[in-house]
Scaffold this motif. Sequence first.
Motif, short mmCIF file in Angstrom:
data_model
loop_
_atom_site.label_atom_id
_atom_site.label_comp_id
_atom_site.label_asym_id
_atom_site.label_seq_id
_atom_site.Cartn_x
_atom_site.Cartn_y
_atom_site.Cartn_z
N PRO A 15 11.81 4.64 40.99
CA PRO A 15 13.20 4.66 41.45
C PRO A 15 14.14 3.93 40.49
N ALA A 49 19.76 9.76 45.78
CA ALA A 49 20.59 9.43 46.94
C ALA A 49 19.81 8.58 47.95
N THR A 90 21.94 10.12 52.02
CA THR A 90 22.15 8.68 52.19
C THR A 90 22.26 8.32 53.67
N ARG A 139 23.18 16.09 48.91
CA ARG A 139 22.93 14.77 48.35
C ARG A 139 23.65 13.69 49.15
N ALA A 140 24.88 13.99 49.58
CA ALA A 140 25.61 13.01 50.40
C ALA A 140 24.86 12.77 51.71
N SER A 193 29.09 6.33 44.66
CA SER A 193 29.33 6.99 45.94
C SER A 193 28.05 7.13 46.75
N LEU A 194 26.89 6.92 46.10
CA LEU A 194 25.62 7.07 46.81
C LEU A 194 25.02 5.72 47.19
N GLY A 195 25.82 4.69 47.14
CA GLY A 195 25.35 3.39 47.63
C GLY A 195 24.52 2.60 46.65
N MET A 196 24.64 2.93 45.35
CA MET A 196 23.89 2.16 44.36
C MET A 196 24.83 1.18 43.68
N HIS A 198 17.86 6.16 47.10
CA HIS A 198 17.45 4.98 46.35
C HIS A 198 17.25 3.74 47.21
N ASN A 199 18.19 3.47 48.12
CA ASN A 199 18.13 2.22 48.88
C ASN A 199 17.01 2.19 49.92
N ASN A 233 29.31 3.15 51.15
CA ASN A 233 28.27 4.13 51.44
C ASN A 233 27.16 3.51 52.28
N ILE A 234 26.77 2.29 51.93
CA ILE A 234 25.72 1.63 52.69
C ILE A 234 26.16 1.43 54.14
#
Lengths: 290, 431
Positions: free
Chosen positions: B285, A133, A199, A195-196, B302-305, A135-136, A107-108
């Motif tokens: 967060p 979603a 990211t 949500r997808a 799936s969300l990169g966590m 978060h990063n 995903n990243i």
Amino acid sequence: MSNILTIDKLTMRFGGILALDNVSFEVKKGSITALIGPNGAGKTTVFNCITGFYKATSGDLTLHTRDQATSINKVLGQSFQWDDFYKPRQFASRIFYKMFGGTHRVNIAGLARTFQNIQLFNDLTVVENLQIAQHNTLNKNLLAGVFDTKAYKLSEQRSVDRAYELLEVFQLTADANRLAGELSYGQQRRLEIARAICTNPEVIALDEPAAGLNPNETEALAKMIQMLRTEFKMTVLLIEHDMGMVMKVSDFIVVLDHGEVIAKGSPEEILKNPKVIAAYLGVDDDEVAA
Amino acid sequence: MNIKRSLLDATVAGILALVVFGPIMGIVLDGYGFNLDVPRVAIITALVFFGRLAFHLAISTSGGRTFFQRFEKGRAGSITVTDPSVKTNLARFIPFILVAAAILPFFLGKYWISVLILAYIYILLGLGLNIVVGLAGLLDLGFVAFYAIGAYGLALGSEYLGIGFWIALPLSAILAASFGAILGFPVLRMHGDYLAIVTLGFGEIIRLVLNNWTSFTHGPNGASAPPATLFNLEFKRTAAEGYTPFHEFMNIDYNSTHRYIFIYLLVLIAVGFVLRLKHRLVKMPLGRAWEALRENEIACRSLGMNHVTIKLSAFMMGAAIAGTAGVFFAAKDGFVNPASFSFIESALILAIVVLGGLGSTVGVVIAALLVILIPEVMRAFSEYRYLVFGLLMVFMMIVRPRGLITITRDSKYSTDGGGRAADARNKENAA
């Protein structure tokens, strides 16, 4: 147009079952590519390999996103090789991905997905679903959060604003502060796509987005998928059973049957392909050969 | 109102009570023979009969029905979304509660102060475990291990390294967190039951090591821990070398209660700090990521966590809080021994978390106070207190399965107030 995702000789074996056998295809940048096939053909297995939920038995999966090539097998963590002994850098990167690698790296790298059976955070609100979603990209400094600093507040508010932008697009603003689990089925599907997108992916993989939707909702969904390409500049990869929708929105179709690619091409070509017709309607094998 | 049905229902309950309690309470051993104790059985059966009758009659009245429906409603959708600007009554009273708690020990005797200190230590433990179980959804049955590491950190640290209370406080928290990391990194890829068993084993390993490594930990004899000091002032009649006794410095008579009051205030500050931390964490967060992980791990990945590091952070945070609680525990008694860190402690802390509500802060505080204070209050009938405690737990799980306090989530609006109008409309429609 360049390829954004290349799948080369992907093979997936579950014990004695060969789920995917040398599957190879490319996804062009900016295209809407559909993956179709009868039940049990291995479509979702391909998806799970691409999105890093399964580790492929063999084959190369490469993403060309964020101006670099990412090997999906590598970021999931591979087993050690003999040449690691005299290549310390390769060895170090392998250890790094073994410890901190995994599905999230895909995903990243720029590929987001949705699920056949909706996977939302049911006890959190819709806005919070979209914030997670992001978060990063948020300010995750523990002290900044505890003391509620200016930078932290700004980062939080920005994520809320971004969430509302997407809710507007997906017509969910009125439900922003409801729990995700309370939404109707169609709304949940839309929320999952939103949500997808949160990211910031370059490729979005939708697993049967039209499942369980009525004809009107399916039509709206087709428009939404086209909008993903035009407005969000994303490449869309799609698994779908609704042939009408697939033929309408996609510009490249890959047909799978029994874990093998039996046809690739534009919708018109696929419609005429005798192998595809046979796979769907179940004609005898010798008839196809003839 | 259906009196006939109520009577029938109560009779059935009475017969059941007779069957259950008859042999247990009615037959009293007397040497090799036994005596029948009819009045005891009669009283308990009558209690059950009339209790059930009253309950059945109460729920058939309209007032009773609405009263019980409140619990039913709480069961269905116990999470409510509220505007963050709306202050609850509780938030207004927090300063008063804190001040009251701070002056309370000056009116109490040594015994009750030490009970309250224990209750506050359990609040700390409950809050720590609530991060792990309530927020991150990781069932940890060996939480007491980190508590033990904190307590022994002070006792053994002072014995071998000569460190005092104030240095041990952060060091034990860091030590417990590192143990959490060492345990967590390999096992946090597991789910639910497997994780529970591994942590259960870890808790036992720590206890057994403390018990059997006699040359280092003094085994079951325990180890002494130094008391807390206030800027080199000791709360003893005669201080150790280099220290001054508190009462001499202040020119007052020696009173052994002072030491307890001091630790009480320290623990109170620690509780306040952890409450604040927890309150902030759920809005941050990191806390959100923990809750997301509890809700749906697949979606998180799936969300990169990175699910492993996020779980690890929860595990370490919980362990650090437990380690801090352990230091207070050791400083309070001046002595630690492995018997204080048995599995039943882990179960008790878990009971506090479940009773208070997974993820709830206020609920855990109330539950910890109840769980520690009720057995103390009920010392008069000490034989039955765990029975009553168990019954209370069962009762709570029936009427409030999601904990004492309903969980609320904050609603959020965009900078230009997006969502506010829609929320108002929704509320109108609902009304």
